[in-house]
Design an enzyme around this catalytic site. Structure first.
Site, PDB file in Angstrom:
ATOM      1  N   ALA A   1      15.431 111.730  25.460  1.00 14.42           N
ATOM      2  CA  ALA A   1      14.437 111.597  24.397  1.00 14.42           C
ATOM      3  C   ALA A   1      15.060 110.820  23.255  1.00 14.42           C
ATOM      4  O   ALA A   1      16.284 110.742  23.112  1.00 14.42           O
ATOM      5  CB  ALA A   1      13.958 112.963  23.915  1.00 14.42           C
TER       6      ALA A   1
ATOM      7  N   LYS B   1      19.837 113.111  18.250  1.00 17.88           N
ATOM      8  CA  LYS B   1      18.403 113.069  18.542  1.00 17.88           C
ATOM      9  C   LYS B   1      17.663 114.307  18.030  1.00 17.88           C
ATOM     10  O   LYS B   1      16.439 114.357  18.079  1.00 17.88           O
ATOM     11  CB  LYS B   1      18.191 112.943  20.061  1.00 17.88           C
ATOM     12  CG  LYS B   1      18.962 111.811  20.718  1.00 17.88           C
ATOM     13  CD  LYS B   1      18.514 110.459  20.210  1.00 17.88           C
ATOM     14  CE  LYS B   1      19.355 109.334  20.778  1.00 17.88           C
ATOM     15  NZ  LYS B   1      19.312 109.249  22.235  1.00 17.88           N
TER      16      LYS B   1
ATOM     17  N   THR C   1      14.495 107.882  32.304  1.00 16.65           N
ATOM     18  CA  THR C   1      15.046 106.560  32.016  1.00 16.65           C
ATOM     19  C   THR C   1      15.951 106.647  30.787  1.00 16.65           C
ATOM     20  O   THR C   1      15.703 107.450  29.893  1.00 16.65           O
ATOM     21  CB  THR C   1      13.901 105.571  31.722  1.00 16.65           C
ATOM     22  OG1 THR C   1      13.005 105.551  32.817  1.00 16.65           O
ATOM     23  CG2 THR C   1      14.434 104.158  31.501  1.00 16.65           C
ATOM     24  N   GLY C   2      16.970 105.807  30.752  1.00 14.69           N
ATOM     25  CA  GLY C   2      17.785 105.689  29.546  1.00 14.69           C
ATOM     26  C   GLY C   2      19.257 105.939  29.795  1.00 14.69           C
ATOM     27  O   GLY C   2      19.684 106.275  30.904  1.00 14.69           O
TER      28      GLY C   2
ATOM     29  N   THR D   1      21.340 108.323  28.733  1.00 11.68           N
ATOM     30  CA  THR D   1      21.752 109.677  29.081  1.00 11.68           C
ATOM     31  C   THR D   1      21.371 109.989  30.526  1.00 11.68           C
ATOM     32  O   THR D   1      22.147 110.606  31.273  1.00 11.68           O
ATOM     33  CB  THR D   1      21.124 110.708  28.128  1.00 11.68           C
ATOM     34  OG1 THR D   1      21.367 110.309  26.781  1.00 11.68           O
ATOM     35  CG2 THR D   1      21.719 112.087  28.343  1.00 11.68           C
TER      36      THR D   1
ATOM     37  N   GLY E   1      12.857 103.070  25.667  1.00  6.70           N
ATOM     38  CA  GLY E   1      13.112 102.198  26.806  1.00  6.70           C
ATOM     39  C   GLY E   1      11.845 101.654  27.446  1.00  6.70           C
ATOM     40  O   GLY E   1      11.904 101.043  28.523  1.00  6.70           O
TER      41      GLY E   1
ATOM     42  N   LYS F   1       9.460 109.783  22.789  1.00  9.15           N
ATOM     43  CA  LYS F   1      10.090 109.040  23.870  1.00  9.15           C
ATOM     44  C   LYS F   1       9.456 107.652  23.947  1.00  9.15           C
ATOM     45  O   LYS F   1       8.397 107.417  23.386  1.00  9.15           O
ATOM     46  CB  LYS F   1       9.896 109.766  25.210  1.00  9.15           C
ATOM     47  CG  LYS F   1      10.648 111.095  25.272  1.00  9.15           C
ATOM     48  CD  LYS F   1      10.382 111.878  26.539  1.00  9.15           C
ATOM     49  CE  LYS F   1      10.509 111.086  27.808  1.00  9.15           C
ATOM     50  NZ  LYS F   1      11.819 110.397  27.924  1.00  9.15           N
ATOM     51  N   GLY F   2      10.128 106.750  24.621  1.00  2.69           N
ATOM     52  CA  GLY F   2       9.580 105.413  24.812  1.00  2.69           C
ATOM     53  C   GLY F   2      10.442 104.295  24.274  1.00  2.69           C
ATOM     54  O   GLY F   2      10.039 103.135  24.306  1.00  2.69           O
TER      55      GLY F   2
ATOM     56  N   GLU G   1       7.025 108.162  32.457  1.00  2.44           N
ATOM     57  CA  GLU G   1       7.731 109.393  32.101  1.00  2.44           C
ATOM     58  C   GLU G   1       6.744 110.530  31.844  1.00  2.44           C
ATOM     59  O   GLU G   1       6.943 111.661  32.281  1.00  2.44           O
ATOM     60  CB  GLU G   1       8.601 109.148  30.860  1.00  2.44           C
ATOM     61  CG  GLU G   1       9.788 108.231  31.138  1.00  2.44           C
ATOM     62  CD  GLU G   1      10.523 107.803  29.885  1.00  2.44           C
ATOM     63  OE1 GLU G   1      11.647 107.269  30.030  1.00  2.44           O
ATOM     64  OE2 GLU G   1       9.986 107.972  28.772  1.00  2.44           O
TER      65      GLU G   1
END
Length: 213
Positions: free
Chosen positions: A82, A120, A27-28, A30, A96, A93-94, A102
């Site tokens: 990430a 990052k 997710t996200g 990227t 989103g 992570k998280g 994930e």
């Protein structure tokens, strides 16, 4: 530069996609670039296991079948971004709010390819607040436990995860031993998942279109 690196990382991850595979998809922003690139291979893969409703919608838009992990069994590859990555490829992570799904898909996958931009990359995890998904009734309990451990808990008010839970973001930690902290937090009643991917780190990290040293 950040957006360009994200696009390059998303496109570079395509080289890890094998013909006939089922792809774990994170997710996200990227990952969104990765899904755009994956669309060109939709006729060469069986489908994808998605970590969020957001990614599911994008995959379906391109006609990529979204499959149930219970039906697919183990996966060969998982592609995700990430919020932070340390030199040992351990992650936060998280951002989103999809950390639990994930983490499940990462655990089910033989190879975890993490795609990030250079912002990052950190020496020690913790500058980005650590997300923790909690059962709603446990929010205050978990908050008190975090304070005991020197963290500053902030409820991500107004955010409900795809699992129907809440997110606490922990500020003020410099996480020297992420494996130990992940294990400790996982023992607290009411914690669903911790946004530390340390026990199961990434296997490969792409910063833009190059491998992290």
């Amino acid at each position: 530069m950040s957006s360009q690196e994200k696009r390059l990382a998303g496109e570079a991850a395509i080289r890890y996609v094998e013909k006939g595979a089922i792809i774990g998809v994170g997710t996200g922003s990227t990952v969104a670039f990765f899904i755009d690139a994956l669309a060109d291979l939709r006729d060469q893969i069986q489908g994808a296991v998605s970590s969020s409703e957001q990614s599911t919608a994008q995959l379906k838009k391109y006609g990529i079948p979204v499959l149930d992990l219970n039906a697919t069994g183990p996966l060969n590859i998982y592609i995700d971004g990430a919020d932070e990555c340390d030199p040992q490829r351990r992650l936060i992570k998280g951002g989103g709010a999809a950390l639990t799904r994930e983490k499940i898909i990462a655990e089910a996958s033989a190879k975890f390819v993490c795609i990030i931009d250079s912002n990052k990359r950190v020496d020690v995890l913790g500058t980005f607040p650590l997300p923790i998904e909690v059962i709603p009734m446990a929010r205050s309990l978990i908050g008190r436990e975090i304070v005991k451990r020197g963290g500053q808990p902030v409820w991500r008010d107004g955010v409900t995860t795809d699992n129907g839970n809440w997110i606490i973001d922990v500020h003020g930690w410099q996480i020297a031993d992420p494996i130990a902290l992940e294990k400790d937090l996982n023992q607290l009643p009411g914690v669903v998942s911790v946004g530390l991917f340390a026990r199961r780190p990434a296997d490969v990290v792409l910063i833009g279109d190059r491998l992290m040293d």
